[in-house]
Enzyme design. Sequence first.
Site, PDB file in Angstrom:
ATOM      1  N   ARG A 254      20.518  22.864  33.238  1.00 55.64           N
ATOM      2  CA  ARG A 254      19.273  23.273  33.887  1.00 55.64           C
ATOM      3  C   ARG A 254      18.371  22.059  34.039  1.00 55.64           C
ATOM      4  O   ARG A 254      18.319  21.194  33.163  1.00 55.64           O
ATOM      5  CB  ARG A 254      18.553  24.360  33.073  1.00 55.64           C
ATOM      6  CG  ARG A 254      19.220  25.727  33.110  1.00 55.64           C
ATOM      7  CD  ARG A 254      19.122  26.365  34.485  1.00 55.64           C
ATOM      8  NE  ARG A 254      19.649  27.723  34.519  1.00 55.64           N
ATOM      9  CZ  ARG A 254      20.896  28.033  34.845  1.00 55.64           C
ATOM     10  NH1 ARG A 254      21.758  27.064  35.145  1.00 55.64           N
ATOM     11  NH2 ARG A 254      21.283  29.291  34.868  1.00 55.64           N
ATOM     12  N   GLU A 282      14.741  23.899  43.844  1.00 55.68           N
ATOM     13  CA  GLU A 282      15.926  24.178  44.643  1.00 55.68           C
ATOM     14  C   GLU A 282      15.546  25.181  45.718  1.00 55.68           C
ATOM     15  O   GLU A 282      14.742  26.071  45.448  1.00 55.68           O
ATOM     16  CB  GLU A 282      17.057  24.742  43.771  1.00 55.68           C
ATOM     17  CG  GLU A 282      17.602  23.742  42.772  1.00 55.68           C
ATOM     18  CD  GLU A 282      18.744  24.316  41.922  1.00 55.68           C
ATOM     19  OE1 GLU A 282      19.162  25.472  42.194  1.00 55.68           O
ATOM     20  OE2 GLU A 282      19.209  23.634  41.002  1.00 55.68           O
ATOM     21  N   HIS A 301      24.221  22.915  42.842  1.00 58.42           N
ATOM     22  CA  HIS A 301      24.173  24.014  41.881  1.00 58.42           C
ATOM     23  C   HIS A 301      25.343  24.976  42.104  1.00 58.42           C
ATOM     24  O   HIS A 301      25.162  26.189  42.280  1.00 58.42           O
ATOM     25  CB  HIS A 301      22.840  24.756  41.967  1.00 58.42           C
ATOM     26  CG  HIS A 301      22.502  25.479  40.694  1.00 58.42           C
ATOM     27  ND1 HIS A 301      21.221  25.781  40.329  1.00 58.42           N
ATOM     28  CD2 HIS A 301      23.293  25.962  39.689  1.00 58.42           C
ATOM     29  CE1 HIS A 301      21.221  26.430  39.163  1.00 58.42           C
ATOM     30  NE2 HIS A 301      22.474  26.551  38.763  1.00 58.42           N
TER      31      HIS A 301
END
Length: 343
Positions: A254, A282, A301
């Site tokens: 993360r 994001e 991701h």
Amino acid sequence: MPNEAVRQHHSEVPGTEPRLLVSIAPHERAAFFPAGPAAALADITESIDIIDPADIADADLRHIDIAVVAWGFPAFDAALLARMPRLDLVVNAASSVRALVTDDFWNADIPITQSGAAMSPAVAEMSLTLTLSLLRRVHRMDHALRTGAAWDEARTISRAREISGARIGVVGASRTGREYIRMCAALGADVRVYDPYVTDSDPLHPHVLGLDELLASSDVVALHAPATDETRGMIGRRELALLRDGTSLINTARSSLVDEDALYEEVASCRIDAALDVFDPEPVATDDRWRSLPNALLTGHVGGATAESRARAGRIVVDEVARFRAGAPLQHAVTRATLERMG
């Protein structure tokens, strides 16, 4: 406690048909259940409502006993729970349940489970892929060749390393961290780990270092800790300064674990390299500062998003619903207490 007085527990009663809600975006739903939710859950029930997360606000949820959800589903607040008076179980086909639970949800005492274990091998493999790429300087050479550097110039990079014998420092002995450790060790890496919760009886205990020592002695540092209040910003400017010149940092966990501005400065100076699968915010803008760095390897991701991991998650969903129906303990349940140390 919303709905506690009227909540009816039907889904554990043998001989009754529980009503299932499957609320997952279509493309992910097909990945979790390749043959379709009805086929996957046929042995449990034929009563399945398939509703896209975007349409939940207008859906009739009064008769739902079990909710199978994923990304994009709203939080189970008082208003949503009031619309689901029969809800007995929530199964998150994705990993973290943080975006789903509220105080109202916990107070209603509804069990929740998740499929994070399905993604651990995939994320670990992505981290290993990035590790090998950084050690072999694939990212630097690819960037040079694609941006027009002469052949000899593109080949004139810092000498590549093999993973065998390399010191790999792992921050976080999570499920994913342990799988990554197993993979790296199998390839001959000298793996060390930082995690304050590793006990004396843990097989990893002989490989534990303090965070500062791990950062200062590693060729590659891979982050696999969960996103919690305790881990937020744990890799800051001071910690990054401990990395030796030429060290690589990998984050498939993360973005909140790292001071991103401080990391950018270190990578932009070319003192260290980095591979990132997670960012804040994001999605990453097309003109984002990271995109132009020759020593930054970037992915969007997608560490856990393999065909195999999605299929594994779907099987976990089916197994957890079946266990609940049989009155057996859930294998992947999350409680308010355990969530404090989970991502």
